[in-house]
Design an enzyme around this catalytic site. Structure first.
Site, mmCIF file in Angstrom:
data_model
loop_
_atom_site.group_PDB
_atom_site.id
_atom_site.type_symbol
_atom_site.label_atom_id
_atom_site.label_comp_id
_atom_site.label_asym_id
_atom_site.label_seq_id
_atom_site.Cartn_x
_atom_site.Cartn_y
_atom_site.Cartn_z
ATOM 1 N N ASP A 1 -73.228 150.083 22.400
ATOM 2 C CA ASP A 1 -71.825 149.750 22.106
ATOM 3 C C ASP A 1 -71.130 150.798 21.264
ATOM 4 O O ASP A 1 -69.909 150.846 21.205
ATOM 5 C CB ASP A 1 -71.770 148.449 21.289
ATOM 6 C CG ASP A 1 -72.007 147.237 22.143
ATOM 7 O OD1 ASP A 1 -71.490 147.180 23.253
ATOM 8 O OD2 ASP A 1 -72.729 146.337 21.670
HETATM 9 C C1 BGC Z 1 -72.779 146.975 16.489
HETATM 10 C C2 BGC Z 1 -73.484 146.821 17.768
HETATM 11 C C3 BGC Z 1 -72.938 145.616 18.438
HETATM 12 C C4 BGC Z 1 -71.447 145.663 18.536
HETATM 13 C C5 BGC Z 1 -70.928 144.368 19.044
HETATM 14 C C6 BGC Z 1 -71.316 147.082 16.724
HETATM 15 O O1 BGC Z 1 -70.676 147.263 15.528
HETATM 16 O O2 BGC Z 1 -73.277 148.101 15.847
HETATM 17 O O3 BGC Z 1 -74.843 146.713 17.566
HETATM 18 O O4 BGC Z 1 -73.441 145.555 19.719
HETATM 19 O O5 BGC Z 1 -70.850 145.930 17.313
HETATM 20 O O6 BGC Z 1 -69.572 144.346 19.282
HETATM 21 C C1 NOJ Z 2 -76.043 144.542 20.210
HETATM 22 C C2 NOJ Z 2 -75.320 143.996 21.376
HETATM 23 O O1 NOJ Z 2 -75.417 142.595 21.421
HETATM 24 C C3 NOJ Z 2 -75.861 144.576 22.665
HETATM 25 O O2 NOJ Z 2 -75.094 144.107 23.748
HETATM 26 C C4 NOJ Z 2 -75.858 146.062 22.601
HETATM 27 O O3 NOJ Z 2 -76.404 146.542 23.807
HETATM 28 C C5 NOJ Z 2 -76.595 146.565 21.406
HETATM 29 N N1 NOJ Z 2 -76.071 145.977 20.224
HETATM 30 C C6 NOJ Z 2 -76.567 148.084 21.276
HETATM 31 O O4 NOJ Z 2 -75.331 148.559 20.882
#
Ligand code: BGC
Ligand code: NOJ
Length: 806
Positions: A486
């Site tokens: 993300d």
């Molecule tokens: C986090 C990710 C997460 C995402 C969700 C980010 O700030 O680091 O791990 O998947 O937010 O929207």
């Molecule tokens: C957490 C999110 O829930 C998942 O969808 C994502 O792939 C990972 N973070 C990595 O960013």
């Protein structure tokens, strides 16, 4: 250092002291009514949707970390009072023990010779939770005790509840009838629904207004009502509706008494009439018998036993006996349990997810299926159809949807270009497990729009096309807003330093490309081809597309010793030896190899060696190296994290099982199992003071090598790590792998293992599997040798004996 121990026979984790490094939590409920509960009884409850139907209030990021919950207070006649679950009075108890079990928690303590044990659980098929308090007088003389309960009602929409005070301080409404406290805010204008809180004993008093219960300027550790030993009978008019019962008991020496509490949600059927018509009171006709039933001890005992039987049955889908105790414990109990929790909660509700921001994730829920589908395939089927209905007509997807409405969440929108491909992988996993091909014919709308229905198979085709219609300058898939990672936001750009940021528009217009999605595409296209072949539908175009994408990866995605990660908005490579930071990322190494890329020509083995050399640490495999030391607009959020945390070089556990699987694919059982052990929570229990999160479940992240707190876990429970680790150990290392054509048995074991045994339910039959090392390879099914490694389908209800000699 440990803060508890595993009780494997009872399938419990037993916590020895209340002040664990972080709240160590558990989940109540498996169907529609849910709660989270900490080892000191903190937490809250909701019906189906943690945001829209929140029963009890919780304040996150509090000090202390965990405050607010299902609290009880005991008070002796001399005025001393304490909480038998330690919080919120934090009285130094003579004895304390919390047992987190499968969908229940039991917290026991002893103080002033009073033993108190509270069991919390949600009975199957009900929308309520039971608290059973058992009090024993271990003193030599009789004791007169006051018991006070306490919960704070939430005004349903947790987001609104936490922000819209100008309105909410005027809306709260309660009612007390026959000793039951009803929280009925808004029930008339919206629907005939309410929460209730009941007690099995005659009441000495009650309170329903928080201010009256606590007293002005007081907190939960010193409620004025408890201190004075007397309820006020308050009725909340707006402000903060609260529920507190006051019960008095006298216990003779050695005597034990049980007091039951029931907290529940009720929604009268739409056509129910108020009683009497026009009345402003809650219509209790249907709910009363339910409350009465669950206040009866025998009913509670039976309900609790039924929950245990349910878990026997769920876990009975796979039980293993390997030479490694941590593996057995995780596979047989805790990993499977966490899979159920992630399936139910997605990323919505934990002590690190507020229940407000994120509902069900498109990408997340498709992956969570991998660890859950063998337990209740029917629920996985339903989930797949819900997810698919949020797919957009373009083939893209809402990134998240709200569980109650099942509608895509517009706040977050779409444009994560990996999302649609996960649907193919989720559906493939479902069919492999269940053998239910009919799901592909189900008509499913796009964006929930009536009239837009197409078969699920059509959705899968559209998912693949979505990628193919969005290829970038190197022929690799466009990344959009981000892919699995993300925080890799490669369409951020600005011509004015420090100014512009990513918008959805420029993201979708951006040309940044993802090698990860390319690998995922190869995997998904091959899965769809496999499905098409079984159905007798054209499959060649998918195989060709996979082949072509694999070629593009070899041409533009291979860096010489590992797979590259991406190309940014300006066409600059990411994840290459030519970068100063972020030279090697874990995700494409795992995903490309899982897609079969480089397996034949040996590049896969080279990539895995690079991972071992550059990314593996004793606490798990780091996401990328070197971590970014400063913020870079063209990379986005990833570079906003301090080095070693989260996606910027943290051990993002979700990705580790991809490497275990990749190692298994290239035949390296020692390597695969070595990675498995590094992040196995049970194997890390002895390091609890470093790890800090619960030793019975996976956390999303463990701080990486660059972090000052290397080895510290964060964000436990709701992570794709659970499902993927389960898949890695059970399907790839132990090798018990559902396939379209049946159950494959293809273990890739660590060299030190003589073998293992397992019992696996598959499509209704039960396979008793023995794997052992021996002279020459053979596979015997009910004593007869068979070719290959796919077990022939056995009729439902039959028992099959399988012996594999390696
Ligand atoms: C986090 C990710 C997460 C995402 C969700 C980010 O700030 O680091 O791990 O998947 O937010 O929207
Ligand atoms: C957490 C999110 O829930 C998942 O969808 C994502 O792939 C990972 N973070 C990595 O960013």
């Amino acid at each position: 250092m440990r803060f508890g121990h595993f009780d494997d026979d009872r399938r419990e984790y037993v916590i020895h002291r209340p002040d664990t490094p972080l709240p160590w939590i558990n989940y109540l409920g498996t169907e529609a009514y849910f709660g989270i509960i900490s080892n000191t009884a903190g937490g809250y409850s909701f019906y189906r949707d943690a945001r829209l139907r929140r029963l009890t209030r919780y304040r996150y990021n509090n000090a202390p970390f965990d405050l607010g919950g299902r609290y009880l207070y005991l008070r002796t006649a001399d005025g001393e009072f304490w909480s038998p679950t330690w919080q919120p009075t934090q009285t130094e108890l003579d004895d304390y023990e919390c047992r987190h079990g499968l969908s229940y928690t039991r917290i026991g303590s002893r103080y002033r010779g009073i033993r108190a044990e509270t069991l919390y659980f949600v009975p199957l098929g009900e929308t309520l939770e039971v608290w059973r308090l058992k009090l024993t007088n271990e003193q030599q003389s009789a004791v007169e005790l006051s018991v006070f309960s306490s919960i704070e009602f939430c005004l349903w929409d947790a987001q609104d509840d936490a922000t819209n005070f100008q309105r909410n301080f005027s809306t709260g409404q309660v009612e007390v009838a026959d000793g039951v406290i009803y929280h009925k805010t808004e029930y008339r204008e919206r629907r005939d629904h309410f929460a209730y809180f009941a007690c099995s004993e005659p009441l000495e008093g009650f309170d329903t207004a928080r201010e009256s219960f606590l007293g002005p300027y007081r907190s939960w550790d010193r409620p004025v009502v408890v201190q004075q030993g007397e309820s006020t009978g308050s009725i909340a008019h707006g402000w903060q509706p609260h529920g507190s019962h006051h019960v008095k008991v006298t216990l003779q020496p050695g005597e034990t008494r049980e007091i039951g509490f029931v907290l529940g949600y009720w929604e009268n059927p739409r056509d129910a009439k108020f009683d009497p018509p026009g009345s402003q009171t809650v219509d209790k006709r249907l709910v009363r018998p339910v409350i009465e039933r669950w206040l009866r001890q025998e009913c509670v005992d039976e309900g609790f036993a039924a929950l245990g039987r349910r878990w026997d049955e769920l876990l009975g889908g796979l039980q293993v006996d390997t030479p490694d105790g941590d593996t057995n414990r995780m596979v047989n109990i805790w990993n499977a349990y966490q899979n159920m929790v992630t399936f139910n909660m997605s990323r919505s509700t934990s002590f690190y997810e507020s229940g407000i921001g994120r509902g069900m994730g498109f990408r997340d829920s498709n992956q969570d299926l991998l660890g859950f589908v063998h337990m209740i395939p029917e629920r996985a089927r339903e989930r797949i159809l819900d997810i698919a209905a949020t797919q957009l007509p373009t083939g893209g997807a809402y990134h998240q949807y709200q569980p109650l409405t099942k509608r895509g969440n517009n706040d977050i929108g779409s444009g994560f270009n990996d999302d649609p491909l996960w649907l193919i992988l989720g559906v493939a996993a479902y069919i492999k497990e269940s053998g239910d091909w009919s799901i592909l014919e189900e008509p499913v709308p796009y964006d929930n729009q009536p009239g837009s229905e197409e078969s699920l198979y059509g959705h899968l085709q559209r998912s693949l096309r979505y990628t193919l219609e969005r290829l970038g300058p190197h022929g690799l898939p466009l990344i959009g807003r981000a892919d699995w990672n993300d925080c890799l936001n490669l369409n951020c750009f600005s011509d004015t330093p420090g100014e512009a940021f990513q918008t959805t528009e420029n993201a979708s217009g951006g040309v940044a490309e993802s090698v990860f999605i390319a690998g995922q595409f190869v995997l998904a296209a091959r899965e769809l081809a496999g499905i098409a072949l079984c159905l007798g539908r054209p499959a060649q175009e998918y195989l060709d597309a996979a082949e072509k994408m694999a070629g593009t990866i070899a041409e533009h995605g291979w860096d010489g010793a590992w797979f590259r990660r991406a190309y940014d908005f300006r066409g600059n490579v990411i994840g290459s030896a030519s970068n100063d930071e972020g030279q090697i990322f874990i995700e494409p190494q795992g995903m490309c190899v899982m897609g079969g890329v480089g397996v034949e020509d040996g590049t896969a083995v080279t990539a895995l060696a690079s991972v071992r050399e550059r990314l593996a640490t004793p606490h798990g495999i780091i996401l990328q190296q070197p971590a970014y030391s400063s913020y870079r607009l063209e990379l986005g959020e990833i570079s906003s994290y301090p080095p070693g945390y989260k996606e910027n070089g943290g051990i993002f556990c979700h990705t580790n099982p991809w490497l275990m699987i990749a190692e298994a694919i290239v035949g390296n059982g020692d390597g695969a199992f070595d990675y498995y052990k590094r992040i196995n929570p049970s194997a890390r229990e002895a390091l609890s003071e470093v790890h800090r999160c619960e030793p019975y479940v996976y956390a999303q992240m463990i701080a990486g090598r660059d972090a000052p707190t290397h080895g510290e876990a964060k964000n436990s429970w709701l992570t794709g790590t659970a499902a993927w680790n389960y898949a890695a150990i059970t399907q790839w290392i132990l090798g018990i792998r559902p396939e379209l054509e049946g159950l494959r048995l293809a273990p890739v074991l660590p060299s030190g293992w003589p073998g293992f045994t397992a019992v696996r339910r598959f499509r209704g039959a039960t396979y008793h599997i023995t794997v052992e090392r021996g002279g020459s390879r053979s596979l015997l099914v009910d004593g007869a040798p068979i070719d290959g490694d796919v077990l022939p389908a056995a009729p439902a209800g039959t028992e099959v004996t399988v012996t594999l000699t390696l």
